[in-house]
Design a protein around this motif. Structure first.
Motif, short mmCIF file in Angstrom:
data_model
loop_
_atom_site.label_atom_id
_atom_site.label_comp_id
_atom_site.label_asym_id
_atom_site.label_seq_id
_atom_site.Cartn_x
_atom_site.Cartn_y
_atom_site.Cartn_z
N GLY A 110 -3.62 13.13 -0.02
CA GLY A 110 -4.87 13.51 -0.19
C GLY A 110 -6.01 12.55 -0.12
N ASN A 111 -5.71 11.34 0.30
CA ASN A 111 -6.75 10.35 0.20
C ASN A 111 -6.98 9.97 1.71
OD1 ASN A 111 -8.10 7.92 0.11
ND2 ASN A 111 -7.22 7.20 -1.81
N THR A 112 -7.95 10.22 2.22
CA THR A 112 -8.40 9.93 3.68
C THR A 112 -8.42 8.36 4.07
OG1 THR A 112 -10.56 10.39 3.43
CG2 THR A 112 -9.08 12.26 4.14
N GLN A 113 -9.14 7.69 2.93
CA GLN A 113 -9.15 6.20 3.22
C GLN A 113 -8.03 5.59 3.22
OE1 GLN A 113 -12.30 5.07 3.97
NE2 GLN A 113 -12.87 7.02 3.92
N LEU A 114 -7.11 6.18 2.37
CA LEU A 114 -5.76 5.50 2.27
C LEU A 114 -5.09 5.45 3.65
CD1 LEU A 114 -2.90 4.30 1.06
CD2 LEU A 114 -2.78 6.79 0.49
N VAL A 115 -5.17 6.75 4.10
CA VAL A 115 -4.40 6.99 5.53
C VAL A 115 -5.12 6.22 6.60
CG1 VAL A 115 -4.00 8.92 7.46
CG2 VAL A 115 -3.94 9.22 4.99
N ARG A 116 -6.60 6.00 6.55
CA ARG A 116 -7.32 5.37 7.78
C ARG A 116 -6.87 4.04 7.65
NH1 ARG A 116 -11.37 2.33 7.64
NH2 ARG A 116 -11.91 2.70 5.70
N ILE A 117 -6.78 3.47 6.45
CA ILE A 117 -6.27 1.92 6.27
C ILE A 117 -4.75 1.66 6.69
CG2 ILE A 117 -6.35 0.09 4.65
CD1 ILE A 117 -8.69 1.33 3.14
N ALA A 118 -4.18 2.42 6.19
CA ALA A 118 -2.70 2.36 6.45
C ALA A 118 -2.58 2.49 8.08
CB ALA A 118 -1.96 3.21 5.87
N ASP A 119 -3.17 3.14 8.59
CA ASP A 119 -2.97 3.55 10.00
C ASP A 119 -3.52 2.52 10.93
OD1 ASP A 119 -2.01 5.31 12.26
OD2 ASP A 119 -4.13 5.50 12.85
N ASP A 120 -4.52 1.95 10.46
CA ASP A 120 -5.10 0.46 11.17
C ASP A 120 -4.20 -0.38 11.04
OD1 ASP A 120 -7.19 -1.15 12.25
OD2 ASP A 120 -7.21 -2.14 10.53
N ILE B 242 0.79 -1.29 -0.11
CA ILE B 242 -0.06 0.11 -0.02
C ILE B 242 0.98 1.23 0.03
CG2 ILE B 242 -1.70 1.28 1.40
CD1 ILE B 242 -2.89 -1.19 2.44
N GLU B 243 1.90 1.22 1.09
CA GLU B 243 2.20 2.55 0.91
C GLU B 243 3.77 2.91 0.16
OE1 GLU B 243 3.54 3.48 5.10
OE2 GLU B 243 2.18 2.41 5.89
N MET B 244 4.42 1.86 -0.21
CA MET B 244 5.53 1.86 -1.37
C MET B 244 5.14 2.70 -2.44
SD MET B 244 8.82 1.31 -2.32
CE MET B 244 9.23 -0.29 -1.46
N PRO B 245 4.10 2.18 -3.34
CA PRO B 245 3.67 3.03 -4.56
C PRO B 245 3.28 4.53 -4.23
CG PRO B 245 1.99 1.31 -4.12
CD PRO B 245 3.09 1.10 -3.16
N VAL B 246 2.78 4.73 -3.15
CA VAL B 246 2.23 6.04 -2.88
C VAL B 246 3.30 6.79 -2.56
CG1 VAL B 246 1.01 7.48 -1.30
CG2 VAL B 246 -0.06 5.21 -1.83
N MET B 247 4.38 6.43 -1.78
CA MET B 247 5.61 7.17 -1.42
C MET B 247 6.43 7.50 -2.69
SD MET B 247 6.96 6.03 2.28
CE MET B 247 6.11 5.85 3.81
N LEU B 248 6.52 6.55 -3.42
CA LEU B 248 7.40 6.79 -4.63
C LEU B 248 6.48 7.97 -5.62
CD1 LEU B 248 8.16 3.13 -5.69
CD2 LEU B 248 9.70 4.99 -4.75
N ARG C 281 3.49 6.14 13.91
CA ARG C 281 2.24 6.49 13.36
C ARG C 281 1.94 7.74 12.99
NH1 ARG C 281 -0.69 4.01 17.14
NH2 ARG C 281 -2.58 5.37 16.63
N ALA C 282 2.26 8.88 13.89
CA ALA C 282 2.10 10.15 13.50
C ALA C 282 2.77 10.55 12.19
CB ALA C 282 2.29 11.17 14.58
N PHE C 283 4.15 10.12 12.18
CA PHE C 283 4.86 10.57 10.89
C PHE C 283 4.59 9.68 9.61
CE2 PHE C 283 8.58 9.15 8.25
CZ PHE C 283 8.99 10.43 7.90
N HIS C 284 3.97 8.51 9.86
CA HIS C 284 3.59 7.76 8.60
C HIS C 284 2.15 8.33 8.18
CE1 HIS C 284 6.23 4.53 8.12
NE2 HIS C 284 6.64 4.64 9.15
#
Length: 257
Positions: A192-202, A137-143, A181-184
Motif C-alpha cells: 500500500g505504499n505507492t512511493q515504495l513501488v515507484r522507487i523499486a520499479d525504477d 528495499i524489497e526483502m523487509p517488505v516481502m517478509l 517488473r509487473a510481478f514485482h
C-alpha cells in the motif's frame, strides 16, 4: 564496441536489423504536426490506424526506446541521433528527442552535444550495487507481507507469475522484462505504499539494462530459471513460510548480479 552515429543522416541502428522496436500505427511527421495545430490532413488513415496526437507519439517512442535498450538494439557506448531514429519510426525528430530526454533523466542515456545521445555503459559492479539496494528495499517488505497478507490475496498474483514463465519461454528479454517488473510491482503493491513501488520499479528497470560486452547474457534458459523463482516465491508466500521466502528472495537478487 563504441561507435559514432553512422553518418549525419544514418539510422543509428543498422538498417539490416530493422527498427529497434516497433511503434504501432505511426502517422507521418507532417500529419502529427498538423494534428497538433488542429488542421485537417489529406492523407486519410485507415480505420485501424487512427491519427495519434503528439503526446501519445512521445509516449510510444519512450516505450519503444526502452524496449530497444533492454533487447540490446541500442548498444552501450554508441551514439544515436534523434533525426536518424525519427526516420526509423516515421516521425519527426522532436518526439524522439523528448523521449531521449526522458531516458536521460532515468540514467539510460547521456546527451552528446551536437551529436545525439549515447547509451550509458554499465559494468557488473553497478549491477551488483543495484541488486544490493533492491534487496535492502524489497526483502523487509516481502517478509512483512509474508506474515500479514491473506492467502487469497497471494493467490490472485498467480496469473502474473505464470505470465513471467510464458514470457521467459519466448526467449525475448524485452518481453520478459515487462512481465518481471509487473510481478514485482504487484507483490510490493500489497504494502500500500505507492512511493515504495515507484522507487523499486525504477531500480528494477535500471537493473534490466544491458552490460558492456554481455550480448550472450540472459539467454532463454536464464530467463526461464529466473521466472521459476517467481512461482517458487509465490508458493512460499501462499504457504506463509517466511524462512523459505527469505532464502528465495536472497537467491533471486544474488542471481541478478
Amino acid at each position: 564496441m563504441k561507435q559514432g552515429v553512422q553518418g549525419s543522416a544514418g539510422p543509428g541502428i543498422p538498417a539490416t536489423r530493422g527498427r529497434p522496436a516497433s511503434v504501432p500505427a505511426q502517422p507521418s511527421a507532417a500529419d502529427v504536426n498538423a494534428a497538433a495545430r488542429g488542421e485537417h490532413t489529406h492523407g486519410e488513415q485507415p480505420a485501424d490506424r487512427p491519427l495519434i496526437q503528439r503526446a501519445s507519439v512521445r509516449g510510444q517512442i519512450v516505450d519503444a526506446l526502452r524496449t530497444a535498450l533492454v533487447s540490446g538494439e541500442l548498444k552501450p557506448g554508441e551514439v544515436y541521433s534523434a533525426p536518424a531514429l525519427g526516420e526509423r519510426f516515421g516521425v519527426s525528430a522532436t518526439p524522439v528527442r523528448e523521449a531521449m530526454q526522458q531516458l536521460a533523466l532515468e540514467g539510460a542515456v547521456e546527451v552528446v552535444p551536437n551529436r545525439g545521445f549515447r547509451v550509458v555503459e554499465r559494468d557488473a559492479r553497478e549491477l551488483a550495487e543495484l541488486a544490493e539496494v533492491r534487496s535492502l528495499i524489497e526483502m523487509p517488505v516481502m517478509l512483512r507481507l509474508a506474515r500479514t497478507v491473506p492467502v487469497e490475496r497471494w493467490a490472485e498474483l498467480r496469473p502474473l507469475a505464470e505470465a513471467t514463465v510464458r514470457a521467459a519461454s519466448s526467449g525475448c528479454r524485452a518481453t520478459y522484462a515487462e512481465a518481471d517488473r509487473a510481478f514485482h510491482r504487484a507483490v510490493l503493491g500489497l504494502a500500500g505504499n505507492t512511493q515504495l513501488v515507484r522507487i523499486a520499479d525504477d531500480l528494477h528497470r535500471r537493473a534490466q539494462w544491458p552490460l558492456i560486452g554481455a550480448a550472450g547474457r540472459w539467454g532463454r534458459a536464464d530467463l526461464i530459471a529466473d521466472a521459476a523463482e517467481h512461482t517458487a516465491l509465490l508458493d512460499a508466500l501462499i504457504a506463509g513460510n517466511v524462512d523459505v521466502v527469505r532464502t528465495l528472495v536472497s537467491e533471486h537478487f544474488a542471481g541478478a548480479n
